[in-house]
Design an enzyme around this catalytic site. Structure first.
Site, PDB file in Angstrom:
ATOM      1  N   ASP A 122       0.869  -1.175   0.000  1.00  0.00           N
ATOM      2  CA  ASP A 122       0.000   0.000   0.000  1.00  0.00           C
ATOM      3  C   ASP A 122       0.905   1.224   0.000  1.00  0.00           C
ATOM      4  O   ASP A 122       1.945   1.233   0.668  1.00  0.00           O
ATOM      5  CB  ASP A 122      -0.898   0.010   1.241  1.00  0.00           C
ATOM      6  CG  ASP A 122      -1.994  -1.036   1.186  1.00  0.00           C
ATOM      7  OD1 ASP A 122      -2.352  -1.463   0.074  1.00  0.00           O
ATOM      8  OD2 ASP A 122      -2.517  -1.408   2.250  1.00  0.00           O
ATOM      9  N   ASP A 140      -7.382  -1.029  -4.133  1.00  0.00           N
ATOM     10  CA  ASP A 140      -8.349  -0.596  -3.121  1.00  0.00           C
ATOM     11  C   ASP A 140      -9.273   0.494  -3.676  1.00  0.00           C
ATOM     12  O   ASP A 140     -10.451   0.555  -3.315  1.00  0.00           O
ATOM     13  CB  ASP A 140      -7.636  -0.074  -1.876  1.00  0.00           C
ATOM     14  CG  ASP A 140      -6.839  -1.152  -1.156  1.00  0.00           C
ATOM     15  OD1 ASP A 140      -7.196  -2.338  -1.271  1.00  0.00           O
ATOM     16  OD2 ASP A 140      -5.858  -0.804  -0.472  1.00  0.00           O
TER      17      ASP A 140
END
Length: 164
Positions: A122, A140
């Protein structure tokens, strides 16, 4: 009739693959920066940074555990949900179908990372006046956008057809 289904399936597959590839390319780019610089901490704007973390949980780092059994169990659940999504996509059409396609493309991107890296990279860090949102990635974004579209479909589009 059969050709229409083949064309639709091909288009659906292209969108899923494109979603997956956009996610992969963004992650490969960030990981190359990390490899060259030994870190990723890039200040882009007063509201956006790229900051690499490794997520062993699910979306936005939720349910992160050090236990490998729980990690593998979460990965299995994500895999099963992805299969269920494929079945739901085949049975649906229109706006709802493409919302689920975005969710599936993002889920496959994150599942690939869970298998290949044993964690999901991430790197998108949104913040405002000291408040930082969870660090997330492009997959995401696709998943979240798809879920928001499904909610909108249930709230507005489905009601429109029910009233007519």
């Amino acid at each position: 009739m059969f050709k229409v289904n083949i064309k639709r399936t091909l288009l659906d597959s292209i969108i899923i693959i494109a979603t997956f590839l956009i996610d992969r390319i963004s992650k490969i780019y960030i990981l190359k920066i990390a490899e060259l610089e030994n870190t990723v901490d890039i200040y882009l704007t007063p509201y956006l940074n790229f900051y690499l973390i490794w997520n062993k949980g699910i979306a936005f780092g939720l349910f992160s555990f050090e236990d490998s059994f729980i990690y593998q169990l979460i990965s299995l659940v994500i895999f099963i949900i992805s299969i269920v999504l494929v079945v739901m996509i085949v049975k649906s059409d229109g706006f709802k179908k493409y919302s689920m396609i975005l969710i599936l493309g993002g889920a496959i991107g994150n599942l690939f990372d869970r298998i290949y890296y044993s964690a999901v990279p991430d790197f998108i860090d949104l913040h405002f006046q000291g408040f930082h949102w969870f660090v997330f990635n492009v997959a995401d974004i696709f998943i979240t956008f798809g879920v928001i579209c499904l909610i909108l479909d249930e709230l507005f589009i489905k009601k429109k057809y029910e009233t007519n």
